[in-house]
Scaffold this motif. Sequence first.
Motif, PDB file in Angstrom:
ATOM      1  N   GLN A  87       0.813  -1.217   0.000  1.00 25.80           N
ATOM      2  CA  GLN A  87       0.000   0.000   0.000  1.00 25.80           C
ATOM      3  C   GLN A  87       0.842   1.260   0.000  1.00 25.80           C
ATOM      4  OE1 GLN A  87      -3.920   0.818   2.380  1.00 25.80           O
ATOM      5  NE2 GLN A  87      -2.234   1.327   3.753  1.00 25.80           N
ATOM      6  N   LYS A  88       1.945   1.239   0.743  1.00 23.39           N
ATOM      7  CA  LYS A  88       2.728   2.471   0.911  1.00 23.39           C
ATOM      8  C   LYS A  88       3.926   2.576  -0.020  1.00 23.39           C
ATOM      9  CE  LYS A  88       4.841   5.415   4.444  1.00 23.39           C
ATOM     10  NZ  LYS A  88       5.089   5.619   5.895  1.00 23.39           N
ATOM     11  N   TRP A  89       4.538   1.437  -0.382  1.00 23.98           N
ATOM     12  CA  TRP A  89       5.842   1.510  -1.023  1.00 23.98           C
ATOM     13  C   TRP A  89       5.916   0.877  -2.413  1.00 23.98           C
ATOM     14  CZ3 TRP A  89       8.860   4.997   0.821  1.00 23.98           C
ATOM     15  CH2 TRP A  89       8.817   5.313   2.187  1.00 23.98           C
ATOM     16  N   ALA A  90       4.790   0.468  -2.984  1.00 21.33           N
ATOM     17  CA  ALA A  90       4.834  -0.254  -4.262  1.00 21.33           C
ATOM     18  C   ALA A  90       4.860   0.657  -5.483  1.00 21.33           C
ATOM     19  CB  ALA A  90       3.647  -1.210  -4.363  1.00 21.33           C
ATOM     20  N   GLU A  91       4.722   1.952  -5.299  1.00 17.08           N
ATOM     21  CA  GLU A  91       4.680   2.860  -6.454  1.00 17.08           C
ATOM     22  C   GLU A  91       6.070   3.024  -7.060  1.00 17.08           C
ATOM     23  OE1 GLU A  91       3.952   7.451  -6.375  1.00 17.08           O
ATOM     24  OE2 GLU A  91       1.994   6.482  -6.522  1.00 17.08           O
ATOM     25  N   GLU A  92       6.169   2.814  -8.354  1.00 17.69           N
ATOM     26  CA  GLU A  92       7.444   2.913  -9.067  1.00 17.69           C
ATOM     27  C   GLU A  92       7.546   4.256  -9.786  1.00 17.69           C
ATOM     28  OE1 GLU A  92      10.564   2.680  -9.596  1.00 17.69           O
ATOM     29  OE2 GLU A  92      10.628   0.530 -10.000  1.00 17.69           O
ATOM     30  N   VAL A  93       8.712   4.861  -9.752  1.00 16.27           N
ATOM     31  CA  VAL A  93       8.941   6.155 -10.396  1.00 16.27           C
ATOM     32  C   VAL A  93       9.990   6.051 -11.500  1.00 16.27           C
ATOM     33  CG1 VAL A  93       9.775   8.514 -10.035  1.00 16.27           C
ATOM     34  CG2 VAL A  93       8.264   7.469  -8.346  1.00 16.27           C
ATOM     35  N   GLY A  94      11.055   5.284 -11.259  1.00 16.42           N
ATOM     36  CA  GLY A  94      12.188   5.285 -12.179  1.00 16.42           C
ATOM     37  C   GLY A  94      12.139   4.217 -13.245  1.00 16.42           C
ATOM     38  N   PRO A 144       6.211  10.332 -13.016  1.00 19.48           N
ATOM     39  CA  PRO A 144       5.629   9.850 -14.279  1.00 19.48           C
ATOM     40  C   PRO A 144       4.139  10.179 -14.316  1.00 19.48           C
ATOM     41  CG  PRO A 144       5.927   8.028 -12.751  1.00 19.48           C
ATOM     42  CD  PRO A 144       6.499   9.232 -12.077  1.00 19.48           C
ATOM     43  N   ILE A 145       3.687  10.780 -15.405  1.00 21.02           N
ATOM     44  CA  ILE A 145       2.280  11.179 -15.469  1.00 21.02           C
ATOM     45  C   ILE A 145       1.504  10.496 -16.592  1.00 21.02           C
ATOM     46  CG2 ILE A 145       2.666  13.434 -14.389  1.00 21.02           C
ATOM     47  CD1 ILE A 145       2.579  14.675 -17.222  1.00 21.02           C
ATOM     48  N   LYS A 146       2.220   9.878 -17.536  1.00 26.22           N
ATOM     49  CA  LYS A 146       1.492   9.264 -18.660  1.00 26.22           C
ATOM     50  C   LYS A 146       2.385   8.240 -19.364  1.00 26.22           C
ATOM     51  CE  LYS A 146      -1.089  12.006 -21.113  1.00 26.22           C
ATOM     52  NZ  LYS A 146      -1.550  13.015 -22.110  1.00 26.22           N
ATOM     53  N   GLY A 197       9.810  16.110 -19.045  1.00 26.50           N
ATOM     54  CA  GLY A 197      10.740  15.146 -19.613  1.00 26.50           C
ATOM     55  C   GLY A 197      10.047  13.902 -20.132  1.00 26.50           C
ATOM     56  N   PHE A 198      10.847  12.976 -20.639  1.00 22.51           N
ATOM     57  CA  PHE A 198      10.303  11.732 -21.171  1.00 22.51           C
ATOM     58  C   PHE A 198      11.366  10.643 -21.141  1.00 22.51           C
ATOM     59  CE2 PHE A 198      12.256  13.813 -24.828  1.00 22.51           C
ATOM     60  CZ  PHE A 198      12.902  12.767 -25.486  1.00 22.51           C
ATOM     61  N   VAL A 199      10.911   9.407 -21.186  1.00 22.64           N
ATOM     62  CA  VAL A 199      11.776   8.246 -21.414  1.00 22.64           C
ATOM     63  C   VAL A 199      11.160   7.473 -22.564  1.00 22.64           C
ATOM     64  CG1 VAL A 199      12.739   6.115 -20.491  1.00 22.64           C
ATOM     65  CG2 VAL A 199      12.443   8.094 -18.981  1.00 22.64           C
ATOM     66  N   LEU A 200      11.852   7.438 -23.691  1.00 23.23           N
ATOM     67  CA  LEU A 200      11.379   6.708 -24.864  1.00 23.23           C
ATOM     68  C   LEU A 200      12.033   5.335 -24.867  1.00 23.23           C
ATOM     69  CD1 LEU A 200       9.771   6.682 -27.524  1.00 23.23           C
ATOM     70  CD2 LEU A 200      11.795   7.663 -28.647  1.00 23.23           C
ATOM     71  N   THR A 259       8.688   1.166 -28.544  1.00 23.51           N
ATOM     72  CA  THR A 259       7.549   0.498 -27.899  1.00 23.51           C
ATOM     73  C   THR A 259       6.627   1.465 -27.170  1.00 23.51           C
ATOM     74  OG1 THR A 259       9.003  -0.038 -26.029  1.00 23.51           O
ATOM     75  CG2 THR A 259       8.670  -1.732 -27.706  1.00 23.51           C
ATOM     76  N   TYR A 260       7.152   2.272 -26.263  1.00 24.07           N
ATOM     77  CA  TYR A 260       6.291   3.227 -25.572  1.00 24.07           C
ATOM     78  C   TYR A 260       7.100   4.411 -25.055  1.00 24.07           C
ATOM     79  CZ  TYR A 260       7.855   0.635 -21.388  1.00 24.07           C
ATOM     80  OH  TYR A 260       8.601   0.012 -20.422  1.00 24.07           O
ATOM     81  N   ASN A 261       6.378   5.428 -24.628  1.00 22.22           N
ATOM     82  CA  ASN A 261       6.976   6.679 -24.179  1.00 22.22           C
ATOM     83  C   ASN A 261       6.392   7.022 -22.810  1.00 22.22           C
ATOM     84  OD1 ASN A 261       8.530   8.967 -24.277  1.00 22.22           O
ATOM     85  ND2 ASN A 261       7.531   9.869 -26.058  1.00 22.22           N
ATOM     86  N   LEU A 262       7.259   7.272 -21.835  1.00 20.52           N
ATOM     87  CA  LEU A 262       6.820   7.715 -20.512  1.00 20.52           C
ATOM     88  C   LEU A 262       7.019   9.216 -20.406  1.00 20.52           C
ATOM     89  CD1 LEU A 262       8.468   4.963 -18.296  1.00 20.52           C
ATOM     90  CD2 LEU A 262       6.070   5.106 -18.955  1.00 20.52           C
ATOM     91  N   ILE A 263       5.965   9.920 -20.032  1.00 19.59           N
ATOM     92  CA  ILE A 263       6.026  11.372 -19.888  1.00 19.59           C
ATOM     93  C   ILE A 263       6.153  11.716 -18.407  1.00 19.59           C
ATOM     94  CG2 ILE A 263       4.924  13.571 -20.448  1.00 19.59           C
ATOM     95  CD1 ILE A 263       5.679  11.746 -22.870  1.00 19.59           C
ATOM     96  N   TYR A 264       7.066  12.624 -18.089  1.00 26.30           N
ATOM     97  CA  TYR A 264       7.325  13.026 -16.703  1.00 26.30           C
ATOM     98  C   TYR A 264       7.006  14.502 -16.496  1.00 26.30           C
ATOM     99  CZ  TYR A 264       9.665   8.638 -15.549  1.00 26.30           C
ATOM    100  OH  TYR A 264       9.939   7.323 -15.296  1.00 26.30           O
TER     101      TYR A 264
END
Length: 518
Positions: free
Chosen positions: A260-267, A403-405, A425-428, A500-505
């Motif tokens: 519940q508290k620590w499973a969120e991934e950011v990087g 990460p927002i999208k 920013g983004f990670v492609l 494959t995909y793009n992460l928007i930050y």
Amino acid sequence: MKSNFLTYFFLLGAFLIFQVQALHAQKKPLKSMSKDELMDKVKGGWAGQTIGVTFGGPTEFRYRGTFIQDYENLAWYDGYIKSTMTHNPSLFDDIYMDLTFVEVMDRLGVDAPVDSFANAFANASYGLWHANQAARYNILTGIKAPESGHWKNNPHADDIDYQIEADFAGLMNPGMPNSASTISDKIGHIMNYGDGWYGGVYVGAMYTLAYVNKDIHFIVNEALKTIPAQSDFYKCIADVIKWHKQYPNNWKQTWFEIQQKWAEEVGCPEGVHAPYNIDAKINAAYIVLGLLYGNGDFTKTLEISTRAGQDSDCNPSSAAGILGTMVGYSQIPAYWKMGLAEAEDINFKYTETSLNRVYQISFKHALEMIQKNGGKVSANAVEIPVQKPVAVRYEKSFEGVYPIKKVGVNRQLKDKYDFEFEGTGFVLVGVARKPSKEATDVDIPLEVYVDGKKIASTIMPTNYLKRKDEVFWIYDLPKGKHKASIVKKETPEGYYVDLTYNLIYSDEPNVGIENHVH
């Protein structure tokens, strides 16, 4: 006159007492141990790792965001270890990675420069993933350690990589967590930073303390003193300790609290907007979950750290290695050592080292580090200079980055790919492809433009060992709307980049629900 003399005498005496106390405080307490006991613990650490990774191997990342139910039988049988080493040797990546660094020290000494370790693993013949692979790419393209592990150069900086490789640093520093931290500072920053680095520091510290303590709860708590209290890693493990006290008979309740508290991934790009989680701190939480609720019982420790899911071979490997160091090889239950002896002379794949050989090397390194830190080594015994854990420096990956999208791309980059986004920013994500398996490997050259300006030139190797799993990333653009272009330069026919995909930050998180005006 007499009064002045007495005052002087009193002050002089107080000063001398203070000096004696200060010298006493600086002197490290020495713990005596026979060489046979030291070797037994060295062997227990390496054997425990091997048992744990073999036991958890079949479930690795099969349980993402859920634990393994009680009705799921986890196999163990005589001959399992040898069979796995023979037929699935790549499972032992968290051990042969350790051995890469052990072998460097064996050749060049424990004070070998960081480049020796970085180049050894960057040019090794085994495949790598996540922070290790990003660091390999960085090193091969001229970005040296520690920059190779920094989060702006490595989007996997908080991943588990050094955490699963740090066992060697703890095993060669019995009772000396700060000495292990020094080694982890040098080697751990090759591939990690921030919480990703802290995972290795913490695991290494638990190994060191397991040599000189028989209370697993003390080891878990005391080792945490090596981690800065303001870090998320510290807070996560402190929470597990707190929840264990709150729910002492229910590991699953603590598992739910962790989730519940620590499973969120950011990087890690693979784990953002997905249940996959290779983040160091949550997997370290599962190690601690097994150690605390296992309470020194080998079977319970292995079961719980495995059933917690996610990286369910590396976590029981670390837990069993720490516990094996605490109890010693001779006290690991016979059930768990079934078939171990017949595997101890088999070299781990990609190495020239077997368990029997690494027992000897780590023992030699432990003796050297004991002497180096002010301890004593005699014919049959050692005196270990037990260190009080000191927190390493504070550092944080992905600070102010959210990460927002996640945007699916699913196209081949043959010439140019343009896209627009709003954020910072983004990670492609993508990988280089060649026309066929038999085709010659090449480095596909790319140029990256943002808002009409060229900001980078990069390459995408088609060679799997040298690959780059993310085409490009940037986290610190001015907040707002942007246009980006990825341009493929001249390349032989049939070679392309599979996007494959793009992460928007952005610099603040989503609120969770989009508002739509109708």
